[in-house]
Design a protein around this motif. Structure first.
Motif, PDB file in Angstrom:
ATOM      1  N   UNK A 168      23.782  28.991 -45.382  1.00  0.00           N
ATOM      2  CA  UNK A 168      23.275  30.306 -45.054  1.00  0.00           C
ATOM      3  C   UNK A 168      22.439  30.821 -46.225  1.00  0.00           C
ATOM      4  N   UNK A 169      21.300  31.411 -45.909  1.00  0.00           N
ATOM      5  CA  UNK A 169      20.500  32.020 -46.960  1.00  0.00           C
ATOM      6  C   UNK A 169      20.042  33.400 -46.498  1.00  0.00           C
ATOM      7  N   UNK A 170      19.937  34.294 -47.453  1.00  0.00           N
ATOM      8  CA  UNK A 170      19.482  35.651 -47.181  1.00  0.00           C
ATOM      9  C   UNK A 170      18.333  35.938 -48.136  1.00  0.00           C
ATOM     10  N   UNK A 171      17.298  36.570 -47.619  1.00  0.00           N
ATOM     11  CA  UNK A 171      16.171  36.941 -48.468  1.00  0.00           C
ATOM     12  C   UNK A 171      15.754  38.365 -48.144  1.00  0.00           C
ATOM     13  N   UNK A 172      15.005  38.951 -49.046  1.00  0.00           N
ATOM     14  CA  UNK A 172      14.516  40.315 -48.840  1.00  0.00           C
ATOM     15  C   UNK A 172      13.353  40.280 -47.872  1.00  0.00           C
TER      16      UNK A 172
END
Length: 136
Positions: free
Chosen positions: A1-5
């Protein structure tokens, strides 16, 4: 899982003046404008990060009258936080900002004790904008 702005919202009382600052002084590009119920949201992105959006909106946009008044009061006091940016050439950004009439310079280029070199400006709404020199 990855989260970015994806987007950062900045409250401004004069979208046109704010666009002038973020576009003409800081070099961002307007990517969209949306109007709804008498208010306008303007989205800008830095050239080097077109997937990150800076969204400018009015204190009363999308809020109840009471909440809009509360946000407007905080904006007028300069209490809505800050925008932190990074530049590949801090001195060039500072020179560009200093050459524009009406740009409030809070701090000239300074080596900070926490290890960055940065400047501080205020956008036309009074939001603090800190810009640090990138490492690379």
């Amino acid at each position: 899982m990855s989260i970015s702005i994806s987007a950062v919202h900045v409250i401004v009382d004069d979208p046109d003046a704010a666009v002038g600052f973020y576009r003409d002084v800081l070099g961002m590009t307007v990517t969209s404008e949306v109007e709804n119920e008498g208010y306008r949201w303007v989205t800008l992105s830095p050239e080097s990060q077109p997937d990150i959006q800076l969204v400018l909106s009015h204190p009363r946009a999308g809020r109840s009258e009471q909440d809009g008044e509360a946000v407007a009061a905080l904006l007028a006091k300069g209490e809505l936080g800050s925008v932190n940016l990074r530049a590949s050439d801090l001195d060039a950004v500072f020179d560009r900002a200093a050459a524009h009439d009406g740009v409030e310079i809070v701090q000239e280029p300074t080596d900070q004790f926490w290890g960055v070199r940065d400047i501080a400006l205020r956008d036309p709404a009074g939001n603090l904008v800190r810009i640090e020199q990138s490492a690379g």
